[in-house]
Motif scaffolding. Structure first.
Motif, mmCIF file in Angstrom:
data_model
loop_
_atom_site.group_PDB
_atom_site.id
_atom_site.type_symbol
_atom_site.label_atom_id
_atom_site.label_comp_id
_atom_site.label_asym_id
_atom_site.label_seq_id
_atom_site.Cartn_x
_atom_site.Cartn_y
_atom_site.Cartn_z
ATOM 1 N N GLU A 151 16.346 -11.347 52.848
ATOM 2 C CA GLU A 151 16.202 -10.027 52.230
ATOM 3 C C GLU A 151 17.529 -9.276 52.215
ATOM 4 O O GLU A 151 17.879 -8.607 51.231
ATOM 5 N N ARG A 152 18.300 -9.379 53.268
ATOM 6 C CA ARG A 152 19.575 -8.674 53.338
ATOM 7 C C ARG A 152 20.559 -9.199 52.297
ATOM 8 O O ARG A 152 21.276 -8.427 51.660
ATOM 9 N N VAL A 153 20.596 -10.518 52.135
ATOM 10 C CA VAL A 153 21.497 -11.106 51.142
ATOM 11 C C VAL A 153 21.070 -10.708 49.732
ATOM 12 O O VAL A 153 21.906 -10.386 48.878
ATOM 13 N N LEU A 154 19.769 -10.715 49.468
ATOM 14 C CA LEU A 154 19.277 -10.295 48.158
ATOM 15 C C LEU A 154 19.614 -8.836 47.894
ATOM 16 O O LEU A 154 20.106 -8.478 46.817
ATOM 17 N N SER A 155 19.363 -7.970 48.865
ATOM 18 C CA SER A 155 19.638 -6.539 48.696
ATOM 19 C C SER A 155 21.112 -6.272 48.455
ATOM 20 O O SER A 155 21.485 -5.347 47.714
#
Length: 253
Positions: free
Chosen positions: A244-248
């Protein structure tokens, strides 16, 4: 009973927090632990992951640093429950082998990236091969790096490389301040690729190679590939996974 080991970046705040956790949870040594809790920043997390790589102990970070991209929010409460409920992300390092000017071969592992840098005022001249085929005969630059998906939001992103989804079977090859060819911005490679860098005019234009925090100077050749015989497990609170952090990060302005 959940056995927890705590490591810190040795700042006053992190050490004080570790003491309070020790009083509440009865901490154990790294060898005895089921989980490792790292109190610090992303630098400490990388150091800790290297330490536990052969023991395969999962690492849960709590931020006492600056950026804290790999860390969770600090809380002293219900730590054992948070560890058991955390989401796991498995990542694999890059294996770097270098041949230096003295004829020695040395190796190191990198969780984020392998980087090559010019060591003097002279620009580096690098030949880049992928799977035995020369793809770029000469890159004149400050350096180049090969990044894992986990490291693609770190130095690779600062060098204008692509962000890779954390579970993608890919590596990012990114130049650092390229002079020629000016328009080359790097490549996205399979994680099965073997990448070789050769330093041209190495005596006149010395180059160093760095795997995370391990540096070798005066390198002539550097070969890099993903190493699936090693791996580390990161833990994140539900809803804040590394995926999720990489996507965000791709939607930040």
């Amino acid at each position: 009973m959940t056995k927890i080991c705590v490591v810190t970046n040795e700042t006053q705040a992190a050490e004080a927090a570790a003491a309070r956790l020790r009083d509440r949870y009865g901490l154990v040594s790294l060898k005895e632990a089921d989980f490792v809790v790292a109190l610090g920043g992303d630098g400490l997390m990388l150091q800790t992951l290297h330490k536990v790589m052969d023991s395969d102990k999962p690492v849960y970070g709590m931020n006492f640093g600056s950026v804290g991209f790999l860390m969770n929010t600090f809380s002293e409460d219900t730590l054992a429950e948070r560890l058991l409920a955390s989401q796991r992300t498995r990542i694999y390092p890059l294996a770097m082998e270098v041949l230096d000017a003295s004829g020695q071969r040395r190796t190191a592992l990198a969780i984020n990236e392998v980087s090559l840098f010019r060591s003097t005022y002279q620009a580096a001249k690098l030949q880049i091969s992928v799977d035995g085929e020369v793809r770029l005969d000469e890159l004149i630059c400050d350096g180049a790096l090969l990044s894992t998906p986990a490291g693609s939001t770190a130095y690779n992103l600062s060098a204008h490389g692509p962000i890779l989804p954390i579970e993608a079977p890919l590596l990012a090859l990114t130049p650092i301040s390229p002079f020629r060819p000016r328009r080359w911005r790097g490549a996205i490679l399979s994680n099965r690729a073997v990448v070789k860098f050769v330093a041209h005019e190495a005596q006149k234009r010395p180059v160093s190679a760095v795997a995370d925090n391990v540096e070798f100077q005066n390198v002539l050749e550097v070969t890099v590939r993903e190493d699936r015989s090693h791996g580390v497990t990161l833990l994140f609170d539900p809803g804040t996974s590394l995926e999720e952090r990489v996507l965000s990060e791709q939607f930040r302005f």
